[in-house]
Design an enzyme around this catalytic site. Structure first.
Site, PDB file in Angstrom:
ATOM      1  N   GLY A 283       0.845  -1.190   0.000  1.00  0.00           N
ATOM      2  CA  GLY A 283       0.000   0.000   0.000  1.00  0.00           C
ATOM      3  C   GLY A 283       0.874   1.232   0.000  1.00  0.00           C
ATOM      4  O   GLY A 283       2.003   1.230  -0.503  1.00  0.00           O
ATOM      5  N   SER A 284       0.384   2.277   0.625  1.00  0.00           N
ATOM      6  CA  SER A 284       0.989   3.601   0.441  1.00  0.00           C
ATOM      7  C   SER A 284       2.402   3.749   0.976  1.00  0.00           C
ATOM      8  O   SER A 284       3.113   4.658   0.576  1.00  0.00           O
ATOM      9  CB  SER A 284       0.101   4.650   1.112  1.00  0.00           C
ATOM     10  OG  SER A 284      -1.216   4.507   0.657  1.00  0.00           O
TER      11      SER A 284
END
Lengths: 638, 366
Positions: free
Chosen positions: A290-291
């Site tokens: 993810g981020s």
């Protein structure tokens, strides 16, 4: 007469006999002097019997000498069947004490062997039982010392430390990996025996066991304790399926703490499933980052000098179209027009897609590879995963776009923290490691010192400082605000990744993570926290993992003696947040002027007079509005 | 009967004999007490028996040394005949008793008398008389040698029925030695040697495995629990003894590693306890007896005495060398005891009596 002939024949006979006697004496000389060593060795093997004495297993220390695994001394029962005179009586007495059936005990007592261990009933006896056996004073019944592995902090770091079996053989973790070093060599009491196994009244020889080599880890016990505590708290608060954390020194790759949940108690490893025991999540788990992966995209694009963080802008309408796919931002409706710094702060997916497209697949994947993704970091622990990257040939614009914001790639936590360490430490990718040194057991002096290994330089110092600036800004102004620590300049990035099951993203099931470091101007520590399927809350990395990481970082301030910083970014406030204010300098002023400057704080005085001699906190520190500022007064001045 | 002027007996020989015999008793004590306690619950069992035989043997030696050796010349036929009858008797179950697989003993209480030992001495006496009377015919094999060979093989056959290969071999070899010393042509022994070699070759062709077994003494570790067992255990006693040995009573191999350590392999225990120095001393004592014995034979003024003494000494020397070569691993195990030192009543008795004869001969020297 025949005498002469007979006498000459007698001479011949005598000569032959003398020669034969000389031959015999030479043969004896050969046996006793020339062949002595060999025969004596063989014969000693024949005569001597060994009562083995177990060596102490090497200890495991943290970096400051805190013992993480040691040994308890116990005793075990050893029988020498040939020396047991009354076998019936011995069997019945021992069976009573050890609570074994007489028949079972007879099997041991009557066994045709030189040395018999009563396994497992006679192993690791308690003091009382050992004493009872000793008081019987039975011939052929011996108690020998055995060391039992002990983990003073029980479940603490269980996957990494591992555990040992009944014979003190390492079965998992460092216990297995360093088994050859940790295992010492047996000592023995050697006694001489006749051919029937009875002990001879000759001197016994005591051969000292050689204790195992000690292992010193890079782990900092106090930080580890904090991490364990925070993971336990997270467990009770969010009940995630899994949780993990790593703390690393970004400047050399030393792992300062790592742990995960579920964990286990190494002394009772039989009570856990193989998965619970074997999966050392910080190095084994593989999932979409993810981020947090955006840090890599950011570092790459800055190194390639493709954007100016503060000048170049990006408009986020809430989604971005790449080929035929529409990639959405996590924020419904989008972030609108932003500088790229704000793109980072907001963790804006379309913004990162644009960065990925600017880089192109070759360049982005070259950086990803250089940062160490897609292959094992080589950390000195068992069971490391390698993660999965797209095959470059299969990467189209969509794959490039999703990779840029951390989807469609799969990484391990250790890869993640190692890569981020490189992104913020000036660009140096180090090989992570946990064993600092091997130490000699008696003096604990270092036998082998593991030093940090630079894998490669990935980005420039200048780029790295820009990354730090951007990530500090994320914590001050963006999604990472829950990790903000006043005066210590925390940088970091949140991550919220959907879990993939059977090729589809699962609904409402996320791995939330936060990777943070501090101080942002000179990072001393990197903390990575991830929770799998936290329950009962909106699953955002910033709100769940951020505070956990923050608590761990708070602990490191004291433990690592990190000094307060100046020039940090002030936190940007939401209406719910309490405000910070910078303490001005009031030393030398009179009380009245000072009070004007300190109107947003509560002021307490001590001493008497009208001039301020000393203030606490000192100038430049940032504290909550309404907090106390203490002033020491003195007479004099103007 | 020849009348000669009496002289004093050979003192050096006497002292050597007494020394080695007493040392034998001491070593039998050291070697056997573990075994004796285990087997008979009496650690002194063997040493008591041996001491008794030593005392009787010394008395016998004293008496025999006073009896003019020509007495045996007179009675040699009768002595030999008696012994042959005893050899036949001992084979009859109920009269002869079996020990260690051989029917060689007349049991008297816990003692045993071996007629083959007595036969050995009787045959030496007989041969000495025969050779001294037929010395002129000795170059004629058929006329002079063959009758004696036939008689010897007959006795050898009787002994092999027990069976006692060791004693049989010693008797045959002693008679061969006496024939050699009497002046029988070399060619005769060459031919006997050829027959022996042919026999060995035949054995190799017939059963190669047996040869391998016999040759196992060269590398006993090939079969450490079978044919190599005794020699390995013997080497484990001798080797660790080193130069000075473990000291009296400190043998380890006597603790059941070396079976019956007081018998054939007592030299191993001596080597273990007294080391190479002990071996030198024992070898020297044996050499003194052998050299003095042959010297007495040379200085004897008559043929009978010469043959008698050299025959006895040849037998003793041959048995000694045979035993020692087995113990140190130079030849395969044959089961021959060591004179003076190994446990064995009859053997000690006959050895001491034989020494008495030699000492008597030493009174009548040139």
């Amino acid at each position: 007469m025949f005498f002469k002939g007979i006498h000459s024949r007698i001479k011949i006979v005598l000569f032959v006999f003398i020669m034969l006697m000389i031959l015999i004496v030479f043969k004896v000389f050969y046996i006793q002097v020339i062949d002595y060593e060999r025969l004596n060795k063989y014969a000693s093997g024949l005569w001597s019997r060994n009562l083995p004495i177990e060596a102490n297993r090497g200890l495991v220390y943290d970096r400051n000498g805190v013992v993480l695994a040691d040994n308890l001394t116990t005793t075990s029962l050893v029988l020498i069947p040939n020396q047991i005179i009354n076998k019936e009586m011995t069997s019945s007495k021992l069976s009573k004490i050890l609570d074994v059936s007489v028949d079972e005990m007879k099997k041991h007592v009557y066994k045709k062997t030189s040395i018999e261990r009563v396994h497992p009933e006679g192993r690791r006896l308690t003091y009382d039982i050992a004493d009872e056996i000793l008081s019987l004073n039975l011939p052929g019944v011996y108690l020998v010392k055995e060391a039992k592995r002990n983990y003073p902090f029980d479940t603490y770091m269980s996957h990494t430390l591992g555990f040992v079996g009944i014979d003190n053989q390492g079965l998992s973790g460092l216990e297995l990996m360093y088994d050859d070093y940790l295992t010492g060599s047996y000592g023995a009491i050697k006694y001489f025996s006749d051919a029937k196994g009875k002990k001879l009244q000759l001197t016994e020889i005591y051969e000292k066991p050689q204790d195992g080599i000690n292992v010193t880890l890079t782990i900092n016990h106090e930080i580890q304790l904090a991490l364990e505590r925070e993971l336990d708290n997270a467990l009770s608060k969010y009940n995630p399926d899994q949780a993990l954390g790593i703390v690393m020194d970004p400047n050399n790759g030393e792992i300062l703490a790592l742990s995960s949940r579920p964990n286990f108690s190494p002394s009772n490893y039989q009570d856990y499933t193989v998965e619970e025991i074997n999966r050392n999540l910080p190095i084994w788990a593989t999932y979409e980052p993810g981020s947090t992966f955006k840090i890599i995209t950011l570092a790459s694009v800055l190194e390639e000098k493709l954007i100016d963080l503060e000048k170049d802008t990006f408009h986020d309408s809430g989604s971005i179209k790449v080929e035929n796919a529409r990639l959405r931002c996590w924020k419904h409706g989008g972030h609108g027009s932003q500088t790229y710094l704000e793109v980072v702060e907001n963790s804006c997916n379309p913004g990162f897609v644009s960065l990925g497209l600017k880089l192109g697949k070759e360049t982005l994947f070259e950086y990803i590879n250089n940062f160490g993704f897609g292959k094992k970091t080589g950390v000195d622990l068992n069971g490391e995963g390698s993660g999965i990257l797209f095959n470059l040939d299969n990467v189209g614009p969509v794959e490039l776009a999703t990779t840029a914001f951390g989807q469609g790639v799969s990484v391990t936590p250790i890869q993640q923290i190692t890569a981020v360490s490189a992104a913020i430490n000036g660009g140096y990718l180090y090989k992570p490691y946990i064993v600092k040194s091997l130490n000699e057991p008696v003096t604990n002096s270092v036998i082998k010192l593991n030093e940090s290994q630079l894998v490669r330089k990935v980005i420039s110092e200048d780029t790295s400082s820009k990354v730090r600036y951007a990530l500090e800004s994320v914590v001050s102004n963006g999604t990472g605000r829950p990790a903000y620590i006043e005066n210590y300049r925390v940088g970091g990035k949140t991550g919220t990744a959907q879990k993939v099951k059977d090729g589809r993203y699962m609904v409402g099931n996320y791995i939330v993570s936060f990777i943070g470091f501090m101080p942002a101007d000179d990072p001393k520590v990197v903390v990575y926290i991830a929770l799998d399927n936290a329950k009962g809350v909106t699953q955002y990395g910033g709100t769940i993992a951020g505070p956990i990481a923050r608590n761990v970082m708070l602990e490191t301030i004291d433990v690592l003696n990190i000094e307060k910083r100046k020039g940090g970014m002030p936190k940007e406030y939401n209406y719910l947040d309490k405000k910070y204010a910078t303490v001005p300098s009031v030393v030398g002023m009179n009380v009245k002027d000072a009070m004007k400057l300190l109107k947003s704080f509560k002021v307490e005085f001590s001493g008497s007079g009208n001039t301020i001699m000393y203030q606490s906190p000192s100038v430049g520190e940032r504290i909550y509005e309404g907090n106390v500022v203490r002033l020491l007064l003195t007479e004099g001045g103007d | 009967m020849v009348r000669l002027k009496k002289q004093t007996i050979d003192i050096l020989l006497l002292i050597t004999i007494i020394t080695i015999a007493i040392f034998g008793i001491i070593m039998i004590y050291s070697a056997s007490y573990i075994w004796a306690e285990y087997k008979f619950n009496d650690p002194l069992k063997f040493v008591k028996n041996q001491t008794l035989f030593f005392v009787i043997g010394m008395l016998l030696l004293y008496i025999v040394s006073k009896i003019n050796y020509y007495t045996y010349f007179e009675y040699s036929n009768m002595l030999l005949l008696t012994c042959i009858i005893l050899l036949i008797f001992v084979l009859i179950p109920g009269i002869g008793t079996v020990r260690n697989g051989s029917r060689s003993w007349f049991g008297i209480g816990s003692f045993g008398i071996q007629p083959s030992e007595f036969t050995k001495l009787a045959l030496i006496i007989f041969t000495s008389k025969y050779l001294s009377k037929n010395i002129k015919d000795i170059k004629d094999i058929k006329k002079g040698v063959l009758p004696l060979i036939i008689l010897t093989l007959l006795i050898f056959g009787l002994i092999m029925l027990q069976p006692d290969f060791g004693t049989g071999t010693i008797i045959v070899m002693t008679i061969m030695g006496m024939l050699f010393m009497s002046g029988v042509k070399f060619s005769f022994f060459m031919r006997i040697g050829m027959v022996g070699i042919l026999g060995v070759v035949g054995l190799i062709i017939a059963a190669p495995y047996r040869v391998a077994r016999i040759l196992s003494f060269l590398n006993p570790w090939k079969d450490p629990l079978g044919s190599g067992f005794q020699i390995i255990q013997s080497l484990y006693a001798i080797g660790p003894g080193g130069i000075f040995g473990f000291g009296f009573g400190n043998s380890r191999q006597k603790h059941f590693y070396l079976p019956e350590p007081q018998t054939d392999f007592i030299f191993s225990i001596i080597s273990e306890e007294f080391g190479f120095l002990g071996v030198i001393i024992i070898s020297t004592l044996f050499l003194i007896i052998i050299i003095r014995g042959f010297t007495i034979a040379r200085n004897c003024k008559d043929l009978f005495g010469k043959f008698l003494v050299s025959g006895i000494i040849f037998g003793l020397a041959f048995q000694t060398v045979l035993n020692l070569m087995v113990v140190v691993g130079l030849i395969p195990v044959t089961g021959v005891t060591l004179p003076f030192l190994s446990y064995g009543g009859s053997s000690l008795l006959i050895t001491l009596a034989s020494m008495g004869i030699i000492l008597n001969v030493s009174r009548y020297q040139k």
